[in-house]
Enzyme design. Structure first.
Site, PDB file in Angstrom:
ATOM      1  N   GLU A  51      -4.348  -6.232  -5.014  1.00 62.92           N
ATOM      2  CA  GLU A  51      -3.056  -6.586  -5.600  1.00 62.92           C
ATOM      3  C   GLU A  51      -3.278  -7.015  -7.043  1.00 62.92           C
ATOM      4  OE1 GLU A  51      -0.862  -9.314  -3.188  1.00 62.92           O
ATOM      5  OE2 GLU A  51      -1.326  -8.187  -1.372  1.00 62.92           O
ATOM      6  N   VAL A 106       0.839  -1.199   0.000  1.00 64.39           N
ATOM      7  CA  VAL A 106       0.000   0.000   0.000  1.00 64.39           C
ATOM      8  C   VAL A 106       0.875   1.250   0.000  1.00 64.39           C
ATOM      9  CG1 VAL A 106      -1.651   1.313   1.389  1.00 64.39           C
ATOM     10  CG2 VAL A 106      -1.961  -1.144   1.101  1.00 64.39           C
ATOM     11  N   CYS A 157      -5.334  -9.511   3.033  1.00 65.46           N
ATOM     12  CA  CYS A 157      -6.417  -8.698   3.603  1.00 65.46           C
ATOM     13  C   CYS A 157      -7.616  -9.493   4.094  1.00 65.46           C
ATOM     14  CB  CYS A 157      -6.879  -7.682   2.570  1.00 65.46           C
ATOM     15  SG  CYS A 157      -5.661  -6.406   2.277  1.00 65.46           S
TER      16      CYS A 157
HETATM   17  C1  UDX Z   1      -8.736  -7.356  -1.278  1.00 64.07           C
HETATM   18  C2  UDX Z   1      -9.845  -6.332  -1.542  1.00 64.07           C
HETATM   19  O1  UDX Z   1     -10.476  -6.616  -2.800  1.00 64.07           O
HETATM   20  C3  UDX Z   1      -9.272  -4.921  -1.531  1.00 64.07           C
HETATM   21  O2  UDX Z   1     -10.338  -3.966  -1.673  1.00 64.07           O
HETATM   22  C4  UDX Z   1      -8.562  -4.692  -0.199  1.00 64.07           C
HETATM   23  O3  UDX Z   1      -7.982  -3.416  -0.160  1.00 64.07           O
HETATM   24  C5  UDX Z   1      -7.502  -5.759   0.032  1.00 64.07           C
HETATM   25  O4  UDX Z   1      -8.101  -7.060  -0.046  1.00 64.07           O
HETATM   26  P1  UDX Z   1      -6.762  -8.511  -2.654  1.00 64.07           P
HETATM   27  O5  UDX Z   1      -6.478  -9.290  -1.401  1.00 64.07           O
HETATM   28  O6  UDX Z   1      -5.622  -7.890  -3.379  1.00 64.07           O
HETATM   29  O7  UDX Z   1      -7.797  -7.327  -2.347  1.00 64.07           O
HETATM   30  O8  UDX Z   1      -7.455  -9.516  -3.681  1.00 64.07           O
HETATM   31  P2  UDX Z   1      -8.901  -9.796  -4.302  1.00 64.07           P
HETATM   32  O9  UDX Z   1      -8.829  -9.607  -5.760  1.00 64.07           O
HETATM   33  O10 UDX Z   1      -9.972  -9.072  -3.592  1.00 64.07           O
HETATM   34  O11 UDX Z   1      -9.009 -11.385  -4.039  1.00 64.07           O
HETATM   35  C6  UDX Z   1      -8.941 -11.921  -2.731  1.00 64.07           C
HETATM   36  C7  UDX Z   1      -9.090 -13.419  -2.761  1.00 64.07           C
HETATM   37  O12 UDX Z   1     -10.423 -13.784  -3.075  1.00 64.07           O
HETATM   38  C8  UDX Z   1      -8.204 -14.140  -3.790  1.00 64.07           C
HETATM   39  O13 UDX Z   1      -7.676 -15.303  -3.191  1.00 64.07           O
HETATM   40  C9  UDX Z   1      -9.164 -14.495  -4.905  1.00 64.07           C
HETATM   41  O14 UDX Z   1      -8.759 -15.632  -5.612  1.00 64.07           O
HETATM   42  C10 UDX Z   1     -10.451 -14.730  -4.123  1.00 64.07           C
HETATM   43  N1  UDX Z   1     -11.683 -14.521  -4.908  1.00 64.07           N
HETATM   44  C11 UDX Z   1     -11.995 -13.293  -5.389  1.00 64.07           C
HETATM   45  C12 UDX Z   1     -12.551 -15.580  -5.120  1.00 64.07           C
HETATM   46  O15 UDX Z   1     -12.295 -16.728  -4.693  1.00 64.07           O
HETATM   47  N2  UDX Z   1     -13.707 -15.363  -5.813  1.00 64.07           N
HETATM   48  C13 UDX Z   1     -14.056 -14.142  -6.286  1.00 64.07           C
HETATM   49  O16 UDX Z   1     -15.138 -14.030  -6.892  1.00 64.07           O
HETATM   50  C14 UDX Z   1     -13.175 -13.075  -6.078  1.00 64.07           C
END
Ligand code: UDX
Length: 436
Positions: free
Chosen positions: A149, A16, A256
């Protein structure tokens, strides 16, 4: 006459912090970013990035003259009035947020007057009030970060909303932060500090809830012969539901969601409130990572002595981040069942080294698949969609693939000779990706 822009200070140059520093520099602000790790500061000062994030290296290079990295807090305090706190708040053993790094910053700042402390780190609601009490000479603004990310630069530059929490007496500080974000055009949410803190936690917990919900729907779909991708598409077209974060798979990971869901649960618990729903969200996510093992057992009988390939290790594509990655649990469970595990990830292999005890790391997907009895797609890297699956099938001892992200074209895999199984999909059903 061109007016020079307000200098910005950034404390903590992790994901961040670095994105915040680089993006404000791109917007024309002189930025001083401070981290306690001399080797990180030295690398960044040479223009070498410590993380893999699309577009970030270019931004850091392009704005090198406006970006300064330092280990010295005094240098930062002398250069900028607006100080973004971007240190991490990992979970403690008890699941609360560990605020020791935030506390260390607060202790260092002391009663230094005139500065505005802008909290980007995710902290429990109530933290701002405590800091404000401890540092009466500073103004305090909560400005949580919502970047993902892999698309962090894009998310920063084009926010859906910018949340700015300031309490009575700190309105001017709130205005100053609002002015920084004004060129980005996102909807501004001006509110009090505690509400801003809760918006961050509630947003992440809600997204995690959506994922666990769709994962449970997927598990029921398997029982009744429905296809979760079709179900999610049909649900997502209802504007009240929306199509995002309804991709079923092997659970969420990352820095997160797991920690913020737990932190919100514990925050509620500490006030005496039992947040029941979040217990289920966490448990569903844990079990979802393990369901793949059941699927493999159903196909192979026993996993003792079987060789299984993991395709992808990072918690999601376009990052090398291994924090709370489903691959970590999956690899350990497979080994626990007696399987030999081999893995390939196009970017995260280096980050994974040392985390995956006894897992062989291959430097290509086809190399990892050679001689295996089964493969599991763990991370949906584009490279896997483009793989020569006919060649892959010929290299495997048994061409069996469990698609943990419902990412691949099942028809294509079946015609390449694979036994294919996704998550919550009726066998052989084609799949259209829903946006996340
Ligand atoms: C997340 C939030 O989206 C972001 O707003 C916050 O600031 C930080 O946490 P991030 O951890 O970078 O971001 O990834 P994100 O794209 O949200 O995915 C998180 C996890 O959920 C991943 O493991 C992804 O594979 C999973 N995921 C996401 C699913 O299994 N299904 C989905 O439909 C979406």
């Amino acid at each position: 006459m061109t007016q020079s822009k307000e200098p910005v200070g950034v404390i903590g140059v992790g994901w961040v912090g670095l994105v915040t520093a680089a993006c404000f520099a791109e917007l024309g602000h002189p930025v001083v970013a401070r981290d306690i790790l001399p080797e990180k500061v030295a690398a960044l000062s040479r223009g070498e990035l410590t993380i893999h994030e699309p577009g970030l290296a270019e931004l850091v290079q392009r704005n090198a003259e406006r970006l300064r990295f330092t280990t010295e807090m005094d240098e930062l305090l002398g250069a900028a009035r607006l100080l973004f706190v971007c240190v991490d708040t990992p979970p403690t053993r008890s699941g609360d947020a560990d605020l020791s790094r935030v506390r260390a910053v607060v202790d260092e700042l002391g009663s230094e007057g005139g500065h505005v402390l802008i909290m980007k780190s995710t902290v429990p609601a109530g933290t701002g009030e405590t800091i404000r009490r401890d540092l009466p000479g500073l103004a305090y603004v909560s400005c949580p970060e919502f970047l993902k990310e892999g698309t962090a630069v894009e998310d920063f530059m084009h926010p859906d909303r910018v949340v700015i929490g300031a309490d009575a007496g700190d309105e001017e500080a709130g205005d100053a932060v609002a002015a920084l974000y004004e060129p980005l055009g996102g909807q501004l949410v001006r509110t009090d500090v505690a509400s801003a803190e809760m918006i961050k936690l509630a947003s992440n917990a809600f997204l995690a809830t959506k994922i666990s919900f769709v994962n449970e729907i997927a598990n029921v779909c398997e029982e009744v012969g429905a296809d979760v991708a079709e179900v999610a598409r049909g649900m997502g077209l209802d504007r009240r539901i929306g199509p995002s974060f309804l991709r079923a798979g092997i659970g969420y990971g990352g820095s997160c969601f797991p920690k913020d869901v737990s932190a919100l649960k514990m925050l509620a618990g500490n006030t005496g409130y039992h947040f029941q729903l979040l217990n289920a969200v966490i448990e569903v996510n844990e079990l979802q990572k393990r369901r793949v093992v059941q699927k493999l057992l159903a196909h192979l009988g026993s996993l003792v002595g079987k060789r299984v390939a993991l395709l992808g290790l990072a918690f999601k594509p376009d990052t090398d981040d291994m924090r709370e990655a489903s691959s970590l649990v999956l690899a350990a469970r497979l080994q626990g069942e007696g399987a030999e595990v081999v893995a390939y990830d196009p970017v995260a292999a280096e980050a994974a080294r040392g985390l995956l005890d006894g897992v062989e790391l291959s430097d290509s997907a086809l190399g990892a698949l050679a001689g295996t009895d089964a493969a599991v797609l763990v991370t949906e890297w584009d490279e896997f969609a483009e793989l020569n699956w006919t060649e892959a099938a010929s290299r495997m001892a048994r061409p069996l693939l469990i698609d943990g992200r419902n990412f691949l074209d099942s028809d294509k895999l079946v015609s390449a000779g694979f036994e294919y199984e996704g998550i919550g999909r009726a066998a052989g059903v084609g799949y259209e990706q829903t946006p996340s």
